[in-house]
Design a protein around this motif. Structure first.
Motif, short mmCIF file in Angstrom:
data_model
loop_
_atom_site.label_atom_id
_atom_site.label_comp_id
_atom_site.label_asym_id
_atom_site.label_seq_id
_atom_site.Cartn_x
_atom_site.Cartn_y
_atom_site.Cartn_z
N THR A 399 0.83 -1.20 0.00
CA THR A 399 0.00 0.00 0.00
C THR A 399 0.87 1.25 0.00
O THR A 399 1.99 1.25 0.52
N TYR A 420 -3.16 3.79 -2.82
CA TYR A 420 -3.02 2.70 -3.80
C TYR A 420 -2.74 1.40 -3.05
O TYR A 420 -1.84 1.35 -2.21
N TRP A 421 -3.52 0.37 -3.35
CA TRP A 421 -3.32 -0.95 -2.78
C TRP A 421 -3.08 -1.94 -3.92
O TRP A 421 -3.82 -1.95 -4.91
N TYR A 422 -2.05 -2.76 -3.76
CA TYR A 422 -1.83 -3.84 -4.72
C TYR A 422 -1.89 -5.17 -3.97
O TYR A 422 -1.13 -5.41 -3.03
N HIS A 437 -5.34 -11.14 -8.50
CA HIS A 437 -4.65 -9.86 -8.58
C HIS A 437 -5.69 -8.76 -8.45
O HIS A 437 -6.76 -8.84 -9.06
N GLN A 439 -5.90 -4.25 -7.94
CA GLN A 439 -5.37 -2.93 -7.61
C GLN A 439 -6.54 -2.04 -7.21
O GLN A 439 -7.51 -1.93 -7.95
N SER A 466 -11.64 -0.55 -8.27
CA SER A 466 -11.00 -1.87 -8.20
C SER A 466 -10.81 -2.41 -9.60
O SER A 466 -11.78 -2.51 -10.38
N THR A 467 -9.56 -2.77 -9.94
CA THR A 467 -9.30 -3.32 -11.26
C THR A 467 -9.85 -4.73 -11.39
O THR A 467 -10.16 -5.17 -12.50
#
Length: 744
Positions: A399, A420-422, A437, A439, A466-467
Motif C-alpha cells: 500500500t 493505492y493498494w496492490y 490480482h 489494484q 477496483s481493477t
C-alpha cells in the motif's frame, strides 16, 4: 496668577472638547461580554466593559481613529470611527476565539484512546490491563459499546457487522492480517501490543473519508514517537519468554529498538486440560524492530514485525463418533510500515505512508481413524471427502498513501490525498492453483470547519476503483457537532461505506461488486477529565451483501443479492471521581439487526448478534500494598443459531433454530510492583496474574450439525478458564508511576 489662569483655561478647554464613546460588547449569540478592553489605538483613552457588557469613556482625540477591542477567549477586532466631538454610540460584537481545548469535537461513532487524543476513553495501559483482555487490543475494545462478544472467531463484530467488516490501520496504512490465523472454533488474538501505540481510535461507524474498505468499523492505531530514554525489557512466564531494547541517541534525534518473544503452551496445557487433542503444541516466534528519526519539521518512522507459529489438533468428527478431524497449521507473517510526516510551507502538512505485508498459511485437514491415519472417501460421499484437503494460501499486500493538509482559519483545516493498494493472492487447494490480482485506487478530500467553539462540521468524500471488480464508487461522509453546555455536546454523522467481497469468494466468482452500508448516527456526550457519559443511536442499511447459491452444500457460486439492516442504542459511563483511587466504566449495547446474506434462506438475525450486551470494568490501585486489582464482568443475551438443509425435492429450508443460553464472564487480574517507592532502583519489576471466567461459566457460542442434521454439537471454548502469571522487568525507564497515574 496669569500663568495659573492660562493653565486652568487649558485644562477646562481640553475637558470640554472631549468626546464620549459608549456602547455594549456582545458575543455572536447576543450575550454580554464582561471585562472586554476597548481602547483608541495609539492612545491612553479606553475602558473595560462591566458585567452587562456596557462601557463608556472620554476621548480627546479627533478625526479618523481606530477602536481596538479584545477579550480573553475572543478574537480581537479593530473598528474605524470618526471623532468629531459629538457623542458616539458604538455597539461591538466579538467572535469567540477557536480554542482546541474548548472547541467541540466530532465524536459520533468513535472512541479515542491514548494521551494524544483529547477526551480519551481508554489509555494504552487501560487496554493492556483490562481484566480478560490479556493485553489484546480487540479484547479490551469489546468492553466498549457496539462490539459483540464473539468467542469462536477472531475480529471485532460491530453493530451487526461481521469481523471482516472491521479493519485496522497503523499510522494510516491498512493491516492485512491483524490477527493470528483462524483456528476452528477458537478466537485468535491480535498481533500487536498496545504499548506500541500512543493513540487508538475505535470508530464504530461514520468514520473519516481518509479510510475505506470497512463496511462497519475501523480501528486506527498511531505508533509512539521517540522514547523518553534508552531501556531494556524482559518478560518471563510459564507461557512466554521475551526480551527487548529501545535505544535513544544522545542528541535525541533518532532511536531504534527490537524485541523477540517465544510462546509455547506445552507446560500450560499439561496443567490445564483442553478440549481439543493437540498432537502438535502451539508455538509462536515473534520478532520486531523499529527506527525513528526526527526531520527538520517532522518525523520518519519504520516498524517491522515477523511471526511464525504452528500447531496441530484433533476433534471428534461430527458425522461419525468413531472418526476424528485433524487440523494442521503453519503460518508465516511479515509486516512492514513506513511513515513520514512533515510540516511544509504556507500552513501545509504532508504525511506519506507505505506498508508491505506477506502472510502464508499452510493448512492440512484430514479425517482420521482411531489409529490417527487418514480416511478417504469417493465423490458420492462429498460431505466427507471435502474434509480432506491441503491448502496453501499466500496473501501479499503493498500500500501507498499520501495526505496533504492545509491549515485554514482558526482550527479549520482541509485534507486531500490518494491511496493505492496492490493485492496478490495465490491459493493452492489440493492440486488446483488460483491466483487473485487486484489494484485498488482511491482519492479523498475532507475538511474540518469550526464556525465557533460550539459548532463544527466535517465534510468528506472518497472515490475508489477496483481493477478486479472493474467497478468504482463514490462515498460521501458528513459529521456535525454542537456544544450544548459545559463539557457537553451532541454529534451526528452520515456516510456511505463500501467494501470488496472476501478474497475466498472472489476466487470462485470474480465478477462480484462492492458491498455497501449506509450509516446514520446521533449521539450526546458529556465529558471531563474524570467522568464520561455518552449515549448514541444509529441506523445502518446494507445493500449488495454476498450470498451463496445453496446447491448440494457446494457454496462455490456467489452473488450480490443480499441486504440487511441494523439499528440500536448504546450507553457508556466512566467515572474516576466518585470513589477515591477507584476507576470503573459501564457499557451497554442494544442491537436489532437482520441480514439476508451468505447461505441464509431469508432475512434473519445473524448468528453472531446478541440483542443485549453489557460490560462492567473496575480498577483499583492501592499504594500501600503496591498492588492493583482489576475486574471485568460481561453479559450478553443468547445468540441465534440455525441449521439450513436441502430436502429430497431440492427445497432449501431451516431445519433447526433457536437461541443459545445467555453469555456471562467474570475476569480478574492483578499486579504487584515491588520497586514502587524505592529511590532510584536499578530494576523496575511488575508481577502480573490473571484469570478469565473466574466463575467457570460454560458458554455456548452456537452449534455444529452433522450432514443429516441428526447430531447437534455445541461450540464452546477449549477450556472453561484461562490463567496467566508473569514477571515483567525493565532497566532504564521507571514505568511504575505511569501505572498508578493511569489507574492500573
Amino acid at each position: 496668577m496669569a500663568a495659573l489662569g492660562f493653565a486652568l483655561f487649558g485644562v477646562f478647554s481640553g475637558t470640554f472638547s472631549q468626546t464620549v464613546i459608549s456602547g455594549k460588547v456582545q458575543d455572536g449569540k447576543g450575550h454580554a461580554v464582561p471585562n472586554a478592553s476597548i481602547t483608541v489605538k495609539n492612545s491612553f483613552d479606553g475602558a473595560t466593559s462591566d458585567s452587562l457588557g456596557h462601557y463608556s469613556f472620554n476621548s480627546s482625540d479627533t478625526g479618523l481613529q481606530t477602536l481596538t477591542v479584545s477579550s480573553v477567549g475572543f478574537r480581537p477586532i479593530e473598528v474605524t470611527i470618526q471623532i468629531t466631538g459629538r457623542t458616539i454610540r458604538m455597539d461591538l460584537q466579538l467572535k469567540e476565539e477557536l480554542n482546541e481545548l474548548k472547541a467541540v469535537t466530532i465524536s459520533a461513532g468513535s472512541f479515542a484512546a491514548g494521551d494524544s487524543h483529547r477526551g480519551a476513553v481508554m489509555s494504552s495501559i487501560d487496554i493492556a490491563t483490562t481484566a480478560g483482555s490479556n493485553a489484546d487490543i480487540s479484547a479490551a475494545l469489546k468492553t466498549l459499546p457496539g462490539a459483540q462478544q464473539v468467542g469462536e472467531q477472531e475480529g471485532l463484530f460491530v453493530r451487526g457487522g461481521t469481523g471482516q467488516e472491521t479493519k485496522q490501520f497503523i499510522d494510516g496504512s491498512l493491516v492485512n492480517n491483524p490477527y493470528y490465523t483462524s483456528i476452528p472454533d477458537i478466537s485468535t488474538r491480535g498481533r500487536f501490543s498496545p504499548f506500541l501505540f500512543k493513540g487508538t481510535v475505535f470508530s464504530t461507524g461514520g468514520y473519516s473519508a481518509l479510510y475505506g474498505q470497512a463496511l462497519s468499523s475501523v480501528v486506527l492505531l498511531e505508533s509512539v514517537d521517540m522514547p523518553e530514554r534508552s531501556e531494556i525489557d524482559a518478560s518471563i512466564s510459564p507461557i512466554v519468554v521475551g526480551v527487548g531494547t529501545q535505544q535513544l541517541a544522545n542528541n535525541k534525534k533518532y532511536s531504534w529498538g527490537m524485541s523477540y518473544s517465544y510462546v509455547n503452551v506445552g507446560v500450560y496445557f499439561g496443567l490445564v486440560s483442553q478440549k481439543p487433542d493437540y498432537f502438535r503444541i502451539p508455538a509462536f516466534h515473534n520478532a520486531d524492530a523499529n527506527f525513528r528519526i526526527k526531520t527538520k519539521g517532522g518525523m520518519i518512522k519504520y516498524y517491522t514485525t515477523f511471526a511464525y507459529n504452528d500447531l496441530g489438533m484433533r476433534n471428534v468428527d461430527i458425522d461419525s463418533p468413531n472418526l476424528k478431524t485433524a487440523f494442521n497449521l503453519a503460518n508465516h507473517n511479515w509486516y512492514n510500515n513506513l511513515s513520514w510526516r512533515e510540516i511544509l510551507n504556507n500552513g501545509w502538512k504532508m504525511t506519506l505512508m507505505a506498508s508491505y505485508s506477506t502472510n502464508l498459511d499452510n493448512i492440512q485437514q484430514q479425517t482420521q481413524g482411531s489409529d490417527n491415519q487418514p480416511h478417504y472417501y469417493p465423490d458420492s460421499v462429498y460431505w466427507m471427502k471435502a474434509k480432506n484437503f491441503v491448502l496453501a494460501n499466500k496473501q501479499n499486500l503493498a500500500t501507498g498513501k499520501a495526505v496533504f493538509e492545509k491549515k485554514l482559519f482558526g482550527l479549520s483545516s482541509f485534507r486531500l490525498g490518494g491511496e493505492y493498494w496492490y493485492n496478490y493472492n495465490p491459493l493452492t487447494y489440493n492440486d488446483t492453483l488460483r491466483v487473485l490480482h487486484d489494484q485498488l485506487i482511491s482519492g479523498f478530500a475532507e475538511t474540518n470547519i469550526y464556525l465557533t467553539n460550539e459548532l463544527a462540521a466535517q465534510l468528506g468524500v472518497r472515490y475508489e476503483y477496483s481493477t478486479l471488480l472493474k467497478q468504482s464508487d463514490i462515498a460521501p461522509r458528513i459529521s456535525l457537532a454542537y456544544k450544548t453546555g459545559k463539557d457537553a455536546q451532541i454529534s451526528a454523522a452520515y456516510g456511505i461505506f463500501y467494501e470488496k467481497p472476501d478474497n475466498q469468494q472472489l476466487f470462485f466468482t470474480p465478477n462480484l461488486k462492492f458491498t455497501q452500508a449506509t450509516h446514520y448516527i446521533l449521539n450526546y456526550q458529556k465529558m471531563n477529565k474524570d467522568q464520561i457519559f455518552r449515549i448514541e443511536a444509529y441506523y445502518k442499511l446494507y445493500n449488495d451483501l454476498v450470498k451463496t447459491a445453496p446447491l448440494s452444500y457446494n457454496y462455490f457460486t456467489y452473488n450480490n443479492g443480499g441486504s440487511g439492516y441494523a439499528d440500536g442504542i448504546e450507553l457508556f459511563w466512566r467515572d474516576k471521581k466518585t470513589f477515591k483511587n477507584f476507576d470503573y466504566w459501564l457499557s451497554y449495547t442494544y442491537l436489532n439487526t437482520k441480514r439476508d446474506f451468505m447461505n441464509y434462506p431469508t432475512k434473519l438475525t445473524p448468528d453472531f448478534a446478541a440483542t443485549h450486551t453489557a460490560s462492567l470494568v473496575m480498577k483499583r490501585f492501592i499504594n500501600e500494598w503496591k498492588a492493583g486489582f482489576n475486574f471485568t464482568y460481561t453479559f450478553a443475551t443468547g445468540r441465534p443459531y440455525y441449521n439450513f438443509m436441502i430436502n429430497n425435492t431440492g427445497k432449501y429450508y431451516t431445519a433447526d433454530e433457536g437461541h443459545t443460553k445467555d453469555y456471562q464472564s467474570l475476569n480478574f487480574s492483578c499486579e504487584y510492583i515491588p520497586s514502587l517507592g524505592k529511590v532510584k532502583p536499578k530494576t523496575f519489576i511488575v508481577l502480573f496474574a490473571s484469570m478469565s471466567n473466574v466463575l467457570g461459566y460454560n458458554p455456548i457460542y452456537g452449534y455444529h450439525y452433522s450432514f443429516d442434521g441428526t447430531t447437534k454439537q455445541p461450540i464452546t471454548p477449549p477450556a472453561n478458564r484461562f490463567y496467566f502469571i508473569g514477571c515483567f522487568l525493565s532497566w532504564g525507564v521507571d514505568r511504575t508511576q505511569d501505572a498508578i497515574n493511569n489507574n492500573l
